[in-house]
Design a protein around this motif. Sequence first.
Motif, mmCIF file in Angstrom:
data_model
loop_
_atom_site.group_PDB
_atom_site.id
_atom_site.type_symbol
_atom_site.label_atom_id
_atom_site.label_comp_id
_atom_site.label_asym_id
_atom_site.label_seq_id
_atom_site.Cartn_x
_atom_site.Cartn_y
_atom_site.Cartn_z
ATOM 1 N N LEU A 47 15.105 11.791 -17.330
ATOM 2 C CA LEU A 47 14.352 12.235 -16.153
ATOM 3 C C LEU A 47 13.394 11.178 -15.621
ATOM 4 N N GLN A 48 13.322 10.004 -16.252
ATOM 5 C CA GLN A 48 12.350 8.984 -15.861
ATOM 6 C C GLN A 48 12.532 8.503 -14.424
ATOM 7 N N THR A 49 13.760 8.451 -13.936
ATOM 8 C CA THR A 49 13.993 8.017 -12.558
ATOM 9 C C THR A 49 13.323 8.969 -11.567
ATOM 10 N N LEU A 50 13.293 10.258 -11.889
ATOM 11 C CA LEU A 50 12.679 11.239 -10.987
ATOM 12 C C LEU A 50 11.189 10.961 -10.777
ATOM 13 N N ALA A 51 10.525 10.380 -11.759
ATOM 14 C CA ALA A 51 9.096 10.094 -11.648
ATOM 15 C C ALA A 51 8.815 8.999 -10.633
ATOM 16 N N LEU A 53 10.580 8.779 -7.684
ATOM 17 C CA LEU A 53 11.149 9.205 -6.405
ATOM 18 C C LEU A 53 10.228 10.172 -5.680
ATOM 19 N N ASP A 54 10.294 10.142 -4.374
ATOM 20 C CA ASP A 54 9.644 11.149 -3.540
ATOM 21 C C ASP A 54 10.698 11.610 -2.551
ATOM 22 N N LEU A 55 11.372 12.692 -2.880
ATOM 23 C CA LEU A 55 12.494 13.156 -2.073
ATOM 24 C C LEU A 55 12.089 13.632 -0.688
ATOM 25 N N LEU A 56 10.799 13.868 -0.482
ATOM 26 C CA LEU A 56 10.324 14.316 0.823
ATOM 27 C C LEU A 56 9.882 13.151 1.706
ATOM 28 N N ALA A 57 9.887 11.933 1.171
ATOM 29 C CA ALA A 57 9.353 10.792 1.902
ATOM 30 C C ALA A 57 10.307 10.254 2.968
ATOM 31 N N LEU A 59 13.982 8.039 4.208
ATOM 32 C CA LEU A 59 14.693 6.811 3.883
ATOM 33 C C LEU A 59 13.833 5.557 3.947
ATOM 34 N N GLY A 60 12.763 5.558 4.727
ATOM 35 C CA GLY A 60 11.935 4.374 4.882
ATOM 36 C C GLY A 60 10.845 4.228 3.835
ATOM 37 N N TRP A 61 10.845 5.046 2.804
ATOM 38 C CA TRP A 61 9.784 5.033 1.802
ATOM 39 C C TRP A 61 9.774 3.712 1.054
ATOM 40 N N ASP A 62 8.585 3.134 0.874
ATOM 41 C CA ASP A 62 8.453 1.829 0.224
ATOM 42 C C ASP A 62 8.292 1.921 -1.291
ATOM 43 N N GLY A 63 8.329 3.102 -1.849
ATOM 44 C CA GLY A 63 8.230 3.273 -3.293
ATOM 45 C C GLY A 63 6.825 3.394 -3.817
ATOM 46 N N VAL A 64 5.817 3.287 -2.951
ATOM 47 C CA VAL A 64 4.432 3.405 -3.379
ATOM 48 C C VAL A 64 4.082 4.889 -3.458
ATOM 49 N N LEU A 65 3.628 5.317 -4.639
ATOM 50 C CA LEU A 65 3.259 6.717 -4.823
ATOM 51 C C LEU A 65 1.872 6.967 -4.250
ATOM 52 N N ALA A 66 1.595 8.198 -3.888
ATOM 53 C CA ALA A 66 0.291 8.566 -3.342
ATOM 54 C C ALA A 66 -0.800 8.304 -4.370
ATOM 55 N N THR A 67 -1.958 7.952 -3.891
ATOM 56 C CA THR A 67 -3.094 7.697 -4.776
ATOM 57 C C THR A 67 -4.060 8.868 -4.705
ATOM 58 N N MET A 68 -4.711 9.145 -5.800
ATOM 59 C CA MET A 68 -5.701 10.219 -5.825
ATOM 60 C C MET A 68 -7.026 9.749 -5.220
#
Length: 87
Positions: A47-51, A53-57, A59-68
């Motif tokens: 399941l590590q690949t799922l961590a 991914l942002d499926l709602l982002a 096709l243009g998503w740059d891979g940067v996850l949201a920051t708190m």
Amino acid sequence: MAELGSQDVTVQAQNLQKLMETPDTLPPVVGAKPKHPYADFVIARRLQTLATLDLLAGLGWDGVLATMDTDFVADGGAKCNRTDANE
């Protein structure tokens, strides 16, 4: 969901009712947990690949996850309404 570390669950009303009607036969808790139950949590390898991914982002998503650290509510949600993807 337990493999992903979910700390919440939605229980259907009929199941919740059945749980409430079930007698509690467990002995009382006598000791505290030595550390947080997720202190050593590791996402299952499959399941590590799922961590990452942002499926709602989209096709243009740059891979940067949201920051708190970002306050998305400030200024009437201005950060949510931006038009420049590089901001």
